[in-house]
Write a protein that holds these residues in place. Structure first.
Motif, PDB file in Angstrom:
ATOM      1  N   ASN A  26      36.515  50.797  45.242  1.00 22.17           N
ATOM      2  CA  ASN A  26      36.610  49.350  45.055  1.00 22.17           C
ATOM      3  C   ASN A  26      35.265  48.742  44.651  1.00 22.17           C
ATOM      4  O   ASN A  26      34.771  47.815  45.264  1.00 22.17           O
ATOM      5  N   GLU A  28      34.367  46.909  42.346  1.00 22.00           N
ATOM      6  CA  GLU A  28      34.351  45.538  41.823  1.00 22.00           C
ATOM      7  C   GLU A  28      33.809  44.510  42.806  1.00 22.00           C
ATOM      8  O   GLU A  28      33.395  43.426  42.395  1.00 22.00           O
ATOM      9  N   ARG A  32      31.855  40.065  43.531  1.00 21.48           N
ATOM     10  CA  ARG A  32      32.166  39.081  44.578  1.00 21.48           C
ATOM     11  C   ARG A  32      30.897  38.746  45.364  1.00 21.48           C
ATOM     12  O   ARG A  32      30.604  37.592  45.657  1.00 21.48           O
ATOM     13  N   TRP A 186      32.294  47.279  33.079  1.00 26.21           N
ATOM     14  CA  TRP A 186      31.995  45.990  33.725  1.00 26.21           C
ATOM     15  C   TRP A 186      31.549  44.934  32.717  1.00 26.21           C
ATOM     16  O   TRP A 186      31.266  43.819  33.100  1.00 26.21           O
ATOM     17  N   LYS A 191      38.006  42.025  32.418  1.00 25.03           N
ATOM     18  CA  LYS A 191      37.752  42.585  33.747  1.00 25.03           C
ATOM     19  C   LYS A 191      36.905  41.623  34.582  1.00 25.03           C
ATOM     20  O   LYS A 191      37.219  41.342  35.740  1.00 25.03           O
ATOM     21  N   ILE A 195      38.172  39.790  38.004  1.00 25.84           N
ATOM     22  CA  ILE A 195      37.515  39.935  39.313  1.00 25.84           C
ATOM     23  C   ILE A 195      37.077  38.569  39.847  1.00 25.84           C
ATOM     24  O   ILE A 195      37.271  38.252  41.015  1.00 25.84           O
ATOM     25  N   LYS A 198      40.029  36.618  40.982  1.00 26.95           N
ATOM     26  CA  LYS A 198      40.617  37.174  42.208  1.00 26.95           C
ATOM     27  C   LYS A 198      39.825  36.777  43.455  1.00 26.95           C
ATOM     28  O   LYS A 198      40.386  36.331  44.436  1.00 26.95           O
ATOM     29  N   TYR A 199      38.517  36.951  43.408  1.00 26.52           N
ATOM     30  CA  TYR A 199      37.723  36.733  44.618  1.00 26.52           C
ATOM     31  C   TYR A 199      37.121  35.337  44.707  1.00 26.52           C
ATOM     32  O   TYR A 199      36.877  34.840  45.788  1.00 26.52           O
TER      33      TYR A 199
END
Ligand code: ADP
Length: 613
Positions: A26, A28, A32, A186, A191, A195, A198-199
C-alpha cells in the motif's frame, strides 16, 4: 553556508532502511502523508497569522500544488504553509519525535513480525516517501524569516542541509522516484488524482494538480490550467443549523455510494476530553449485498478530515452494519491501524456514542412509524429483517435472522422468545432450561442497547416478541402439565411463604416455576418492572438512586433441594442458610452481582461443611 552533512538518528536509519527495501503493497499512503503534512503546515500558518498578521499577507490563498514530470520521474508537492527553518529541518526530518513512529521502532526492534505489516500498522509520516523515492529534496522558507533552506537525502545514513534562495513561504518537496516500478507510475495523472481524492478529498485547502505541459503542433510547450482535485466539503464539520435536508441527502449519495434517499440521519459533534464528529445515515432499503461483509461501505473513519479507512468495523457492532456515514476524530493519530483501533479508548468512546445515535434514530423512526407518520410499515420490517442474533441454537460465530427463526419454530410455539443478559452468563441462564427441553429456540442478547431495541420492536410479522425473563411462561402446556402445576402450587405453598418471609427484603414474590429443569431456582422480572439488565446498565451509567425493583424468585418443584426444603417447611424446621444460598445462586446464574458476597460465601461454606460432616 556550505552544505552540511548530518547523520540521521539511529532509529531513523533503521526505519529508512526498512522503507527503502519495503515490500509493503500500500505504498500510495506516502501521498496521503505528504498532503496531510502540507495541510497541517497551512493550518499552522493560518493559526499563527491570527496573532501576527504579517505572516499571511492579505489575499494569499493557502493551497497545495502537485505536479509531475514523467520523463524526469519526479513528483513535486508544494504548500504555502508555515515552512521550516534549519532547526526545524534537523529536528523534524532527522529525528524521531512522534509517538506513532516510536511505537513503530519499538516493534521493529522487538519484532520478528514482518516489516510489511509494520508499515501498514503504523504508517510512518514523512519517511514513507522513501518507499517510492530514491532521493528527496525539501526546499523551504519559514513564515517570518528570510533565509530558505534545502534539505536532501537518499534515505541512507545521512541528509544534507544548505542555504538556498527561496522567496515564497512554504515547502516544496521533490521526489525523485525509484526506477523499475513500472506497474506503479506515481507520475501518472489519474493515479495521483485517484489517491488524493481517496484520502484527501475533504481536506479544507484546495489541492491542485498541474498537468505537465505538452507540445502543440508547432512544437511549442503549452501549459495547462491546474485542476482542483478536492471539491467536497466535509459536511460533517459544519453546524447542523447551516445544513439543509437536501445537502444531507446529497452527501449521503456521495459517502454512501447510494442513489436513493436515506431514511434518516443523525449528525453530532462531541467536544470535551475528546473531539469528534459523526454523521450517520439509516438507508431506506437494505442493500442487496448486506451479507457480504467485504462489499460494504459502513462507516468511514477520518482523522482530521483525512480518510483512514472504509467500513471501520470497530465503530459499530455487526448487527448495525447497514448504517452508512462518517466519523472524524481530532484525537486519533493519522497512523492509526486496525490493530490499534481494536483496543483504543478513543474508539470505544466514539463507538458508544455512535451506537446510541443510531439507536436513537431508529427509535425515533419506530416511534414515527407507530404514530403512522412519514414512514410505512414496510420499512421497519426491512430493518427487522436485517437483525441477526445469537440464540440457543446457534454455534460459534453463527447468527440467526428473524426469518430463519420463525421458519424453524416447532409446532406449538407461538411467540419469539428472547433473553437479555450478561454476555458471559446469558447462555447458561437457568431460565432457558424448559425452553431447551421443549425444543424452543431463544434469542440471546447481551449488547447494552438490546433492551432499548427490543422495547421498540414488539413483533415480527404476526409473531410477538416475548422476554422470557419477564412475567409468567405462557407456552402451551399439556393437560398433565397444567394439572401438575396446580398441584405443585398447593404442595409448595408453605415453602414459598416461608422463603418469602426470609427473603422479603429482596424478593417480591416466591412461586413455583414451570421454566426450570435442572436448576433449583431462578429470578424473573414482573411484567412492569425494570429488568435486571437495564438495572445493571443504569448503574453502570452512574444512576445511583434507582428505586429497588424487587424480583420474583421461582423455585423448581422437581429439584431435590426444593423437595428437601419443602419437607423442612412442612415440619416447621428452620431453613437455615438455604434461602440466602439459593438467592445468591439465582443472581450469579444470570450474571448479576451479589449485593453481599461475604454473606453468600458464608452461607455456602456452612452448607458445604455440613455435607462433609
Ligand atoms: P507528523 O506529521 O506525524 O508529525 P512527519 O514525519 O510526517 O510526522 O513530519 C514530521 C514533521 O515535519 C512534522 O510534524 C512537521 O513539523 C514537519 N513537516 C513535515 N512536512 C512539512 C511541511 N510540508 N511543512 C512544514 N513542516 C512540515
Amino acid at each position: 553556508m556550505a552544505t552540511e552533512k548530518m547523520e540521521f538518528q539511529t532509529e531513523v536509519r533503521d526505519m529508512l532502511n526498512l522503507m527503502i527495501h519495503s515490500l509493503y503493497s500500500n505504498k500510495e499512503i506516502f501521498l496521503r502523508e505528504l498532503v496531510s503534512n502540507a495541510a497541517d503546515a497551512l493550518d499552522k500558518r493560518r493559526f499563527l497569522s491570527l496573532s501576527d498578521a504579517s505572516l499571511l499577507p492579505v489575499g494569499t490563498q493557502l493551497k497545495i500544488d502537485i505536479s509531475v514530470n514523467k520523463e524526469g520521474k519526479r513528483l513535486v508537492i508544494e504548500d504555502n504553509g508555515i515552512g521550516m527553518n534549519k532547526d526545524d529541518l534537523i529536528n523534524c526530518l532527522g529525528t524521531i519525535a512522534r509517538s506513532g513512529t516510536k511505537n513503530f521502532i519499538k516493534n521493529l526492534k522487538e519484532g520478528d513480525k514482518g516489516s510489511v505489516d509494520l508499515i501498514g500498522q503504523f504508517g510512518v509520516g514523512f519517511y514513507s516517501v522513501f518507499m517510492v523515492a530514491k532521493k528527496v529534496e525539501v526546499l523551504t522558507l519559514k513564515a517570518g524569516e528570510t533565509q530558505g533552506y534545502l534539505w536532501s537525502s537518499d534515505g541512507t545514513g545521512e541528509f544534507e542541509i544548505s542555504e538556498a534562495p527561496r522567496t515564497d513561504v512554504g515547502t516544496k518537496i521533490t521526489l525523485y522516484l525509484k526506477d523499475g516500478e513500472e506497474d506503479e507510475d506515481w507520475t501518472s495523472e489519474w493515479k495521483v488524482k485517484d489517491i488524493v481524492q481517496k484520502y484527501s478529498g475533504f481536506v479544507s485547502y484546495g489541492i491542485y494538480f498541474h498537468p505537465e505541459p505538452t507540445k502543440n503542433d508547432k512544437g511549442e510547450l503549452e501549459t495547462k490550467e491546474p485542476q482542483r482535485l478536492n471539491d467536497k466539503t466535509a459536511l460533517w464539520r459544519q453546524s447542523e443549523k447551516e445544513i439543509t435536508p437536501e445537502q444531507y441527502k446529497e452527501f449521503y449519495n456521495v459517502i454512501g455510494h447510494e442513489a436513493d434517499e436515506p431514511a434518516a440521519w443523525s449528525h453530532s459533534h462531541a467536544e470535551g476530553s475528546q473531539e469528534f464528529w459523526s454523521l450517520v445515515y439509516i438507508p431506506s432499503k437494505a442493500p442487496f449485498n448486506i451479507w457480504h461483509n467485504d462489499a460494504l461501505h459502513g462507516l468511514k473513519l477520518y482523522v482530521k478530515k483525512v480518510f483512514i479507512m472504509d467500513d471501520c468495523k470497530e465503530l459499530l457492532p455487526p448487527w448495525l452494519r447497514f448504517v452508512r456515514g462518517v466519523v472524524d476524530s481530532e484525537d486519533l493519530p493519522l497512523n492509526v491501524s486496525r490493530e490499534i483501533l481494536q483496543s483504543n479508548k478513543i474508539i470505544t468512546n466514539i463507538r458508544k456514542h455512535v451506537i446510541k445515535k443510531v439507536l436513537d434514530t431508529l427509535q425515533n423512526m419506530a416511534d414515527k412509524l407507530k404514530e403512522g407518520f412519514y414512514m410505512n410499515w414496510e420499512h421497519l420490517d426491512e430493518l427487522k429483517k436485517l437483525l441477526r442474533f445469537e440464540s440457543t441454537k446457534t454455534e460459534g460465530d453463527a447468527l440467526v435472522s428473524l426469518d430463519e427463526y420463525v421458519k424453524r419454530m416447532p409446532e406449538g410455539q407461538k411467540e419469539i422468545y428472547y433473553l437479555i443478559g450478561d454476555k458471559n452468563a446469558v447462555k447458561s441462564n437457568p431460565m432457558l432450561e424448559a425452553f431447551k427441553a421443549k425444543g424452543y429456540e431463544v434469542l440471546l442478547m447481551s449488547d447494552g442497547i438490546d433492551e432499548f431495541m427490543m422495547n421498540s420492536l414488539l413483533e415480527f410479522g404476526d409473531k410477538k416478541f416475548h422476554d422470557i425473563a419477564r412475567g409468567d411462561v405462557d407456552f402451551e402446556k399439556t393437560e398433565d402439565e397444567k394439572k401438575a402445576e396446580e398441584e405443585n402450587k398447593g404442595i409448595f405453598k408453605g415453602l414459598c411463604e416461608n422463603l418469602q418471609k426470609l427473603l422479603d427484603e429482596d424478593i417480591k414474590e416466591v412461586r413455583v416455576s414451570s421454566r426450570l429443569k435442572d436448576s433449583p431456582c431462578c429470578l424473573v422480572t414482573s411484567e412492569d418492572a425494570m429488568s435486571a439488565q437495564m438495572e445493571r446498565m443504569m448503574k453502570a451509567m452512574g444512576q445511583k438512586n434507582l428505586p429497588k425493583s424487587k424480583r420474583i424468585l421461582e423455585i423448581n418443584p422437581t429439584h431435590p433441594i426444593c423437595e428437601m426444603l419443602k419437607k423442612k417447611a412442612e415440619a416447621n424446621e428452620d431453613l437455615g442458610d438455604w434461602p440466602k444460598a439459593l438467592y445468591g445462586q439465582a443472581l450469579l446464574a444470570e450474571g448479576s452481582p451479589l449485593p453481599n458476597p461475604a454473606e453468600y460465601v458464608a452461607a455456602i461454606t456452612k452448607l458445604l461443611t455440613a455435607s462433609v460432616k
